[in-house]
Enzyme design. Sequence first.
Site, PDB file in Angstrom:
ATOM      1  N   ASN A  89      84.788  97.529  67.538  1.00 40.63           N
ATOM      2  CA  ASN A  89      84.928  97.597  66.077  1.00 40.63           C
ATOM      3  C   ASN A  89      84.301  96.414  65.353  1.00 40.63           C
ATOM      4  O   ASN A  89      83.819  96.550  64.227  1.00 40.63           O
ATOM      5  CB  ASN A  89      86.401  97.727  65.687  1.00 40.63           C
ATOM      6  CG  ASN A  89      86.961  99.101  66.001  1.00 40.63           C
ATOM      7  OD1 ASN A  89      86.215 100.081  66.014  1.00 40.63           O
ATOM      8  ND2 ASN A  89      88.247  99.176  66.269  1.00 40.63           N
ATOM      9  N   ASN A  98      87.909  93.960  62.613  1.00 43.01           N
ATOM     10  CA  ASN A  98      87.299  95.197  62.118  1.00 43.01           C
ATOM     11  C   ASN A  98      86.461  95.014  60.859  1.00 43.01           C
ATOM     12  O   ASN A  98      85.756  95.937  60.453  1.00 43.01           O
ATOM     13  CB  ASN A  98      88.379  96.251  61.857  1.00 43.01           C
ATOM     14  CG  ASN A  98      89.055  96.704  63.140  1.00 43.01           C
ATOM     15  OD1 ASN A  98      88.738  96.217  64.231  1.00 43.01           O
ATOM     16  ND2 ASN A  98      89.974  97.636  63.026  1.00 43.01           N
ATOM     17  N   ASP A 107      83.939  90.390  73.353  1.00 41.69           N
ATOM     18  CA  ASP A 107      84.546  90.930  74.560  1.00 41.69           C
ATOM     19  C   ASP A 107      83.945  92.297  74.885  1.00 41.69           C
ATOM     20  O   ASP A 107      83.502  93.019  73.992  1.00 41.69           O
ATOM     21  CB  ASP A 107      86.068  91.044  74.385  1.00 41.69           C
ATOM     22  CG  ASP A 107      86.445  91.942  73.215  1.00 41.69           C
ATOM     23  OD1 ASP A 107      86.023  91.631  72.072  1.00 41.69           O
ATOM     24  OD2 ASP A 107      87.137  92.949  73.408  1.00 41.69           O
ATOM     25  N   HIS A 146      90.695  90.030  73.188  1.00 44.17           N
ATOM     26  CA  HIS A 146      89.796  90.383  72.077  1.00 44.17           C
ATOM     27  C   HIS A 146      89.202  89.143  71.415  1.00 44.17           C
ATOM     28  O   HIS A 146      88.212  89.234  70.690  1.00 44.17           O
ATOM     29  CB  HIS A 146      90.581  91.191  71.038  1.00 44.17           C
ATOM     30  CG  HIS A 146      89.818  92.328  70.432  1.00 44.17           C
ATOM     31  ND1 HIS A 146      88.712  92.916  71.008  1.00 44.17           N
ATOM     32  CD2 HIS A 146      90.022  93.015  69.264  1.00 44.17           C
ATOM     33  CE1 HIS A 146      88.273  93.894  70.247  1.00 44.17           C
ATOM     34  NE2 HIS A 146      89.039  93.972  69.177  1.00 44.17           N
TER      35      HIS A 146
END
Length: 200
Positions: A114, A70, A93, A22
């Site tokens: 997100n 997020n 990613d 991530h």
Amino acid sequence: MQEHLLIVGLGNPGEKYALTRHNIGFIILDRFVQCHHLSWEIEKKSQALCARLESDHSSVFCLKPQTFMNCSGESVAAFCKYHTIHHILVIHDDLDLCLGAVRFKLGGSSGGHNGLKSIDSMYGNEYLRMRCGIGKPPISEHKPKEQCVIEYVLGNFSPKECETLETLCAYGVQALDFFVKNPAVNALQNTFNTKQVQNL
């Protein structure tokens, strides 16, 4: 007139997440900053780490939001509130691309990411994305698909994957250097959209 560019790497702060899939946005942007001998400084108003590159063509801000993935949009929106920015490139990613694949895209949906969702909600979606493939997670019949995805993106790159990641970082720096000189999406797509960087 000199243009102001913003390159945003998406990721989660802290050693725990440093080498996770991530965090590929952080990883590539760190390499770019390192190659240009820049240093990160805390940007309190935008809750981010920031580095700045001056070139003949543009003034380039590099931004790593420290809000966690997020809430990346809070950092980007705050930064753009205090700086005049002409072009934004976000590195992130992408589960829909195989590891090592790169695609440039302007606007569109978040694809369920997100970090992009947060930026879209706080800033809008008309910005350039550098989609970096991490491949799809293995699905287990004993776990919900969503849990498999979360564990995969928050998992570290394997030693074998790190070989491809190294090549991807070098390729990413080339692409970012190109963006600094020519931020046009068509030029980036024609030059750097690939199936897999290890095949170049």
